[in-house]
Design an enzyme around this catalytic site. Structure first.
Site, PDB file in Angstrom:
ATOM      1  N   ILE A   1      18.124  -1.537   4.907  1.00 46.13           N
ATOM      2  CA  ILE A   1      18.247  -1.099   6.293  1.00 46.13           C
ATOM      3  C   ILE A   1      17.283   0.035   6.640  1.00 46.13           C
ATOM      4  CG2 ILE A   1      20.632  -1.854   6.572  1.00 46.13           C
ATOM      5  CD1 ILE A   1      21.536   1.017   6.047  1.00 46.13           C
ATOM      6  N   SER A   2      16.567   0.556   5.651  1.00 45.17           N
ATOM      7  CA  SER A   2      15.535   1.552   5.937  1.00 45.17           C
ATOM      8  C   SER A   2      14.505   1.512   4.818  1.00 45.17           C
ATOM      9  CB  SER A   2      16.129   2.960   6.053  1.00 45.17           C
ATOM     10  OG  SER A   2      15.149   3.874   6.534  1.00 45.17           O
ATOM     11  N   SER A   3      13.267   1.836   5.177  1.00 44.50           N
ATOM     12  CA  SER A   3      12.194   1.751   4.182  1.00 44.50           C
ATOM     13  C   SER A   3      11.028   2.629   4.593  1.00 44.50           C
ATOM     14  CB  SER A   3      11.720   0.302   4.043  1.00 44.50           C
ATOM     15  OG  SER A   3      11.114  -0.135   5.247  1.00 44.50           O
TER      16      SER A   3
ATOM     17  N   THR B   1      14.248   2.271   0.936  1.00 42.67           N
ATOM     18  CA  THR B   1      14.831   3.593   0.721  1.00 42.67           C
ATOM     19  C   THR B   1      16.326   3.651   0.993  1.00 42.67           C
ATOM     20  OG1 THR B   1      14.196   4.222   2.975  1.00 42.67           O
ATOM     21  CG2 THR B   1      12.658   4.782   1.202  1.00 42.67           C
ATOM     22  N   LYS B   2      16.889   2.608   1.635  1.00 37.47           N
ATOM     23  CA  LYS B   2      18.338   2.610   1.887  1.00 37.47           C
ATOM     24  C   LYS B   2      18.804   1.175   2.089  1.00 37.47           C
ATOM     25  CE  LYS B   2      21.989   4.701   4.726  1.00 37.47           C
ATOM     26  NZ  LYS B   2      22.313   5.642   5.837  1.00 37.47           N
TER      27      LYS B   2
END
Length: 353
Positions: free
Chosen positions: A59-61, A50-51
């Protein structure tokens, strides 16, 4: 697909057996917690990125649902519990916790992710989203019956230990070395955290000033070097620019490499944006990487020789047999197993029956 289809899939896979966790995952629509572009994949059992940072590293999921279920079962949340979550991410796990516990505080380091999670969770009265560095926890509502991290960490904050009720459970993805990341359920026993269950996992890394020395370093060509100590990256990048010596790779089971990784202080992996990992070893003069059926050696053969020796001596590592303990002061070293000295604590890993 719908939430019930995901629950059925996870039940058939044998990773979901707790009725309350199953009810929560049935009640919370995962598609509402991912970007619109990913909603068609919301009920696939896979990670959804997601990022990414400026270099393209994730770095984000939204974590793989199977791992979400496993960790919630490890956490063993009861209806009256107060829970602290570190790493709000999309807010999906916090929504599940909100159906399992009486109160949930979730902390997210990124302003934009926290704002999006707060909006998605606006109708969930018992979940509070905070923006900040999760390393400090949320002391104003401590002690917590349960604390869960949804980000990987190689160290354990004293704040998490101190804010956990004695006898409470802390579940986190613990990075021991490249190639060995474990979801460990720790129970607080006074000043010590004693592991009660261990599962294999893979998570993005903790960020902020306490993120630790490990890192993802761009080496060119869309590839990234994953290291336990990013300070070693510069000479390794130079080695990887050389033309490698190529030979047929020995067969390496992931469980065998995991044991080598626990024993070897210098493991690495090469990756690209697709997430595939090519494991290897290194030293100051040499890098060896297993790339499918090829073994690539850069520089001297010393790392290659260590890998060949390790493969001949190592047996597969059964992660379910590992016993993990974290101490925050002086403690005697175990007579066997592995010790990892971190800034905040000492982590001992042994093999049990």
């Amino acid at each position: 697909m719908a939430p019930r289809d995901l629950v059925r899939l996870l039940t058939e896979k044998g990773v979901l057996g707790d009725g309350r966790v199953a009810e929560a995952m049935t009640a919370v629509p995962r598609e509402l917690f991912v970007p619109e572009s990913l909603r068609a994949e919301a009920y696939d059992d896979k990670v959804l990125i997601t990022k990414r940072d400026g270099a393209g590293v994730a770095i984000s999921s939204a974590s793989q649902p199977a791992v979400v279920a496993i960790m919630l079962e490890q956490l063993r949340v009861e209806p009256g519990h107060s829970v602290l979550e570190i790493g709000a991410g999309t807010g999906y796990n916090a929504a599940l916790l909100g159906r399992l516990a009486a109160r949930v505080i979730t902390v997210e380091i990124d302003d934009d992710l926290a704002a999006a999670a707060r909006e998605r969770l606006s109708g969930v009265a018992n979940v509070e989203v905070r923006t900040g560095d999760g390393w400090a926890g949320a002391p104003d509502h401590a002690p917590y019956d349960r604390i869960e991290l949804t980000i990987g960490t190689s160290d354990i904050s004293r704040a998490w230990r101190d804010q956990l009720a004695d006898g409470g459970l802390l579940v986190l993805p613990l990075w021991l070395r490249v190639g060995v990341q474990l979801s460990v359920a720790f129970r607080r026993d006074g000043d010590v955290l004693r592991g009660e269950s261990v599962y294999d996992c893979g998570f993005q890394r903790l960020r902020g000033p306490h993120s630790g020395p490990e890192g993802f370093v761009a080496v060119g060509g869309g590839e990234f070097l994953i290291l336990d100590d990013a300070a070693h990256a510069a000479p390794l990048r130079e080695l990887l620019r050389r033309t490698p010596r190529e030979e047929r790779a020995p067969v390496i089971e992931p469980a065998v490499f995991a044991r080598i990784a626990l024993t070897e202080p210098r493991t690495l992996a090469l990756s690209d944006l697709s997430g595939g990992l090519r494991p290897g070893l290194y030293d100051t003069r040499s890098v060896v990487v297993i790339d499918g059926e090829r073994m690539l050696t850069y520089g001297s053969p010393s790392a290659r020789d260590r890998l060949i020796y390790g493969l001949g001596a190592a047996r597969p590592l059964d992660r379910s047999r590992l016993r993990v303990t974290a101490a925050f002061g002086d403690s005697p070293a175990p007579s066997q197993g592995w010790r990892f000295v971190r800034r905040s604590c000492v982590i001992d890993v042994t093999e049990g029956p």
